[in-house]
Design a protein around this motif. Structure first.
Motif, PDB file in Angstrom:
ATOM      1  N   ARG A   1       1.068  -1.215   0.015  1.00  0.00           N
ATOM      2  CA  ARG A   1       0.026   0.300  -0.245  1.00  0.00           C
ATOM      3  C   ARG A   1       1.099   1.484  -0.161  1.00  0.00           C
ATOM      4  NH1 ARG A   1      -3.725   0.031   5.076  1.00  0.00           N
ATOM      5  NH2 ARG A   1      -4.946   1.365   3.394  1.00  0.00           N
ATOM      6  N   VAL A   2       0.733   1.959  -0.534  1.00  0.00           N
ATOM      7  CA  VAL A   2       1.660   3.782  -1.014  1.00  0.00           C
ATOM      8  C   VAL A   2       0.061   4.559  -1.314  1.00  0.00           C
ATOM      9  CG1 VAL A   2       3.352   2.327  -2.347  1.00  0.00           C
ATOM     10  CG2 VAL A   2       1.259   3.313  -3.336  1.00  0.00           C
ATOM     11  N   THR A   3       0.333   5.451  -0.676  1.00  0.00           N
ATOM     12  CA  THR A   3       0.429   7.351  -0.478  1.00  0.00           C
ATOM     13  C   THR A   3      -0.105   7.547  -2.683  1.00  0.00           C
ATOM     14  OG1 THR A   3       2.241   8.358  -1.244  1.00  0.00           O
ATOM     15  CG2 THR A   3       0.778   7.948   1.480  1.00  0.00           C
ATOM     16  N   VAL A   4      -0.953   8.221  -2.347  1.00  0.00           N
ATOM     17  CA  VAL A   4      -1.193   8.578  -3.524  1.00  0.00           C
ATOM     18  C   VAL A   4      -0.073   9.439  -4.687  1.00  0.00           C
ATOM     19  CG1 VAL A   4      -2.457   9.831  -5.123  1.00  0.00           C
ATOM     20  CG2 VAL A   4      -4.197   8.954  -2.622  1.00  0.00           C
ATOM     21  N   TRP A   5       0.388  10.268  -3.379  1.00  0.00           N
ATOM     22  CA  TRP A   5       1.346  11.066  -3.770  1.00  0.00           C
ATOM     23  C   TRP A   5       2.254   9.821  -4.859  1.00  0.00           C
ATOM     24  CZ3 TRP A   5       6.734  10.549  -2.596  1.00  0.00           C
ATOM     25  CH2 TRP A   5       7.811  11.653  -3.180  1.00  0.00           C
TER      26      TRP A   5
ATOM     27  N   VAL B   1      -3.418   3.098  -1.721  1.00  0.00           N
ATOM     28  CA  VAL B   1      -3.805   2.236  -2.643  1.00  0.00           C
ATOM     29  C   VAL B   1      -3.082   1.503  -2.823  1.00  0.00           C
ATOM     30  CG1 VAL B   1      -4.699   4.283  -4.084  1.00  0.00           C
ATOM     31  CG2 VAL B   1      -2.555   4.058  -4.099  1.00  0.00           C
ATOM     32  N   GLU B   2      -3.532  -0.022  -2.982  1.00  0.00           N
ATOM     33  CA  GLU B   2      -2.815  -0.995  -2.714  1.00  0.00           C
ATOM     34  C   GLU B   2      -2.514  -1.014  -4.412  1.00  0.00           C
ATOM     35  OE1 GLU B   2      -2.578  -3.486  -1.521  1.00  0.00           O
ATOM     36  OE2 GLU B   2      -4.590  -3.533   0.277  1.00  0.00           O
ATOM     37  N   THR B   3      -0.539  -1.027  -4.474  1.00  0.00           N
ATOM     38  CA  THR B   3       0.193  -1.567  -5.475  1.00  0.00           C
ATOM     39  C   THR B   3      -0.719  -1.948  -7.317  1.00  0.00           C
ATOM     40  OG1 THR B   3       1.844  -2.867  -4.622  1.00  0.00           O
ATOM     41  CG2 THR B   3       2.401  -0.552  -4.721  1.00  0.00           C
ATOM     42  N   ASP B   4      -1.416  -3.846  -6.463  1.00  0.00           N
ATOM     43  CA  ASP B   4      -1.832  -4.375  -7.735  1.00  0.00           C
ATOM     44  C   ASP B   4      -3.358  -3.777  -7.682  1.00  0.00           C
ATOM     45  OD1 ASP B   4      -0.605  -6.752  -6.474  1.00  0.00           O
ATOM     46  OD2 ASP B   4      -1.805  -7.669  -5.507  1.00  0.00           O
ATOM     47  N   ASP B   5      -3.496  -2.800  -7.169  1.00  0.00           N
ATOM     48  CA  ASP B   5      -4.935  -1.571  -7.892  1.00  0.00           C
ATOM     49  C   ASP B   5      -4.190  -0.956  -8.915  1.00  0.00           C
ATOM     50  OD1 ASP B   5      -6.544  -3.046  -6.442  1.00  0.00           O
ATOM     51  OD2 ASP B   5      -6.996  -2.169  -4.953  1.00  0.00           O
ATOM     52  N   LEU B   6      -2.922  -0.540  -8.430  1.00  0.00           N
ATOM     53  CA  LEU B   6      -2.399   0.821  -9.341  1.00  0.00           C
ATOM     54  C   LEU B   6      -2.549   0.000 -10.920  1.00  0.00           C
ATOM     55  CD1 LEU B   6      -1.745   3.491  -9.221  1.00  0.00           C
ATOM     56  CD2 LEU B   6       0.643   2.966  -7.960  1.00  0.00           C
ATOM     57  N   LEU B   7      -2.058  -1.121 -10.912  1.00  0.00           N
ATOM     58  CA  LEU B   7      -1.105  -1.828 -11.401  1.00  0.00           C
ATOM     59  C   LEU B   7      -2.073  -2.268 -12.532  1.00  0.00           C
ATOM     60  CD1 LEU B   7       2.034  -2.793 -12.769  1.00  0.00           C
ATOM     61  CD2 LEU B   7       1.475  -4.816 -12.134  1.00  0.00           C
TER      62      LEU B   7
ATOM     63  N   ALA C   1       4.344 -21.515  -2.039  1.00  0.00           N
ATOM     64  CA  ALA C   1       4.467 -21.215  -2.964  1.00  0.00           C
ATOM     65  C   ALA C   1       4.961 -19.654  -3.643  1.00  0.00           C
ATOM     66  CB  ALA C   1       3.283 -21.974  -3.764  1.00  0.00           C
ATOM     67  N   THR C   2       5.918 -19.576  -4.589  1.00  0.00           N
ATOM     68  CA  THR C   2       6.737 -18.983  -5.325  1.00  0.00           C
ATOM     69  C   THR C   2       5.799 -18.193  -6.392  1.00  0.00           C
ATOM     70  OG1 THR C   2       8.678 -19.895  -5.714  1.00  0.00           O
ATOM     71  CG2 THR C   2       7.546 -18.169  -6.946  1.00  0.00           C
ATOM     72  N   GLU C   3       4.808 -16.245  -6.253  1.00  0.00           N
ATOM     73  CA  GLU C   3       3.767 -16.147  -6.201  1.00  0.00           C
ATOM     74  C   GLU C   3       4.956 -14.944  -7.418  1.00  0.00           C
ATOM     75  OE1 GLU C   3       1.854 -14.407  -3.702  1.00  0.00           O
ATOM     76  OE2 GLU C   3       0.897 -16.529  -3.263  1.00  0.00           O
ATOM     77  N   PRO C   4       4.134 -14.394  -8.153  1.00  0.00           N
ATOM     78  CA  PRO C   4       5.061 -13.360  -8.877  1.00  0.00           C
ATOM     79  C   PRO C   4       5.270 -11.687  -8.267  1.00  0.00           C
ATOM     80  CG  PRO C   4       2.555 -13.782 -10.163  1.00  0.00           C
ATOM     81  CD  PRO C   4       3.154 -14.494  -8.631  1.00  0.00           C
ATOM     82  N   VAL C   5       6.277 -11.151  -8.865  1.00  0.00           N
ATOM     83  CA  VAL C   5       6.132  -9.798  -7.626  1.00  0.00           C
ATOM     84  C   VAL C   5       5.845  -8.854  -8.374  1.00  0.00           C
ATOM     85  CG1 VAL C   5       8.291  -8.216  -6.612  1.00  0.00           C
ATOM     86  CG2 VAL C   5       8.599 -11.241  -7.340  1.00  0.00           C
ATOM     87  N   ASN C   6       5.019  -7.924  -7.633  1.00  0.00           N
ATOM     88  CA  ASN C   6       4.513  -6.663  -8.677  1.00  0.00           C
ATOM     89  C   ASN C   6       5.784  -5.888  -9.084  1.00  0.00           C
ATOM     90  OD1 ASN C   6       3.029  -4.112  -9.117  1.00  0.00           O
ATOM     91  ND2 ASN C   6       1.472  -4.608  -7.278  1.00  0.00           N
TER      92      ASN C   6
END
Length: 493
Positions: free
Chosen positions: A4-8, A37-43, A144-149
């Motif tokens: 999670r990161v700031t909007v800025w 915001v979630e970086t997954d949502d941002l991506l 388990a290994t998952e892809p990194v954002n």
């Protein structure tokens, strides 16, 4: 797992203005919780984002390079000591996270084994079987290994190169790049921080560090008391961020009323010809006394008398950004009836000449908000508008910026190259140049161009130029439904 990161920070990572993301939040396109915001949502919104497309390491107004790695190599990085401190802090955070994960892993394994023992004693218990299976599958998923954002990777990397500073109580944020001190970085980002000399003497830029670490990068003569040091106070002008994230507490100016009047003796650096009838007056303040002002404000300039004449005074808008407070630019038009202008044009001012400065004056400044910005200037009204645009670009809050510049004389677009450079280098910036010999008629013509091109009454409008131009354009905008509070104007003599 998504961060999670700031909007800025999110806007910096994907290379768009904060105002653009804030509009997407308002439209419900991007979820936000507690300002994050979630970086997954941002991506998901910006799936093509790559390291080479990130705007994080670009100064506003700088043309985008082709590769992220090349931008990193070409810009001035922090010192090795600062990089080492930031890397050490991130290593500590990583070690803490790894230790917690190991503890949670051990706890889950212990619970799984305990369930297995219970199940061996009561193999027919269906509830225990389901619980044991759930623990086994859950543990397998975690391991388990998952892809990194990739945005998470970019965020972690850029925290080392560019420290992030949060200002309390406003919540404003800025990045510290290269060898900048905290004051320089904050001013470059468009913040209205309190300061005076800028060289560690007056103590006006004193702030309290809430979290994170700072490092001294220049000598200061201000006598900080032991109590102030114990409470975490430091000088913005003498320190930089030693940690990847830093939170400071200080009051920022909310408007012109918070800027104290100043009197400074400056030196003339240059009188440069922009056009046959337009000159740029470049003044420089002493290192120990900067001019604190807001973009769009004016000052009174004083020239010593030549011969037996009287001292000359003229109030002019500052045509440069507050982020460069030592170098002050002013636009002067040829006017045979104006003794000040005649002195500027006749070559009587030599480099190094003393010029008194009193100010700042006026309330033609940017209002708080994240609406699109529309600037309209006539002739030398481009001066204060240029200052406002540079500040708006530095603060990076407007989703879009539009400039309409009317000239009433042949050389009236004396900085057209600057306008083209902004348009070519910046997404979300557009400009239009027009000509009309009558300022009022030109304003009405310009109003039609604004409406045909982008008219939206949800914009903030900034008008600067002769009274006839400003009054005519204001009337046209109000007739079109723009609220009076969204129209800001500066009438020039």
């Amino acid at each position: 797992m998504s961060h999670r990161v700031t909007v800025w920070r999110a806007a910096q990572l994907v290379g768009v203005a904060r105002g653009v993301l804030q509009q997407r939040v308002q439209r419900g396109e991007l979820a936000i919780s507690d300002g994050l915001v979630e970086t997954d949502d941002l991506l998901a919104l910006y799936p093509q984002t790559r390291l080479e497309e990130s705007g994080m390491l670009e100064r506003v107004g700088r043309i985008k390079d082709e590769a992220f790695a090349r931008r990193v190599r070409e810009r001035v990085l922090p010192s090795q000591e600062l990089l080492a401190q930031r890397l050490f802090q991130q290593s500590q955070e990583l070690a803490d996270l790894r230790r917690h994960l190991q503890q949670y892993h051990a706890l889950v394994v212990e619970l799984r084994d305990a369930l297995g023992a219970q199940l061996a004693a009561a193999p027919a218990d269906g509830a225990l079987q389901r619980l044991a299976e759930q623990a086994r599958k859950g543990l397998a998923r975690v391991l388990a290994t998952e892809p990194v954002n990739r945005l998470d990777i970019m965020d972690d990397m850029l925290k080392v190169v560019c420290a992030q500073v949060t200002v309390r109580p406003t919540g404003h944020q800025f990045v510290v790049e290269g060898h900048d001190n905290l004051l320089q970085a904050g001013l470059h980002a468009g913040l209205k921080l309190n300061y005076g000399c800028g060289d560690g003497t007056c103590g006006m830029c004193k702030v309290r560090v809430i979290s994170g670490e700072v490092a001294r990068i220049r000598h200061s003569d201000y006598p900080m008391s032991e109590l102030e040091r114990a409470q975490g106070y430091t000088l913005l002008c003498a320190h930089t961020a030693a940690s990847s994230e830093l939170t400071i507490e200080t009051l920022e100016a909310t408007g012109p009323q918070d800027i104290a009047p100043q009197q400074i003796v400056t030196k003339l650096r240059e009188v440069r010809s922009l056009a046959p009838d337009t000159r740029l007056l470049h003044l420089q303040t002493p290192r120990s006394q900067r001019l604190r002002f807001l973009a769009g404000q004016s000052v009174t300039l004083g020239l010593a008398a030549s011969g037996d004449g009287e001292d000359l005074h003229r109030t002019l808008p500052v045509a440069s950004c507050p982020c460069d407070d030592r170098n002050l630019h002013f636009l002067v038009a040829r006017d045979e009836a104006d003794a000040f202008a005649c002195r500027v044009f006749d070559g009587g001012l030599g480099n190094g000449s003393a010029v008194d400065v009193w100010g700042p004056l006026g309330d033609f400044v940017l209002a708080e908000g994240d609406r699109p910005l529309v600037f309209a200037a006539c002739d030398l009204g481009f001066g204060p508008v240029k200052s406002l645009i540079e500040h708006a670009l530095a603060s990076d809050e407007a989703p879009s910026i539009s400039l309409f510049w009317l000239a009433t004389r042949g050389d009236g677009h004396f900085m057209a190259n600057q306008c083209r450079a902004w348009s070519e280098a910046l997404d979300g910036f557009e400009h239009q140049l027009s000509f009309h010999s009558d300022a009022a008629a030109g304003a009405r013509q310009l109003a039609q161009a604004i409406r045909a091109d982008l008219f939206d009454i949800a914009c903030d409008f900034y008008l600067a130029g002769p009274a006839a131009f400003v009054q005519a354009l204001r009337a046209e905008l109000q007739r079109a439904g723009v609220a009076a509070g969204q129209i800001h104007a500066q009438e020039l003599d």
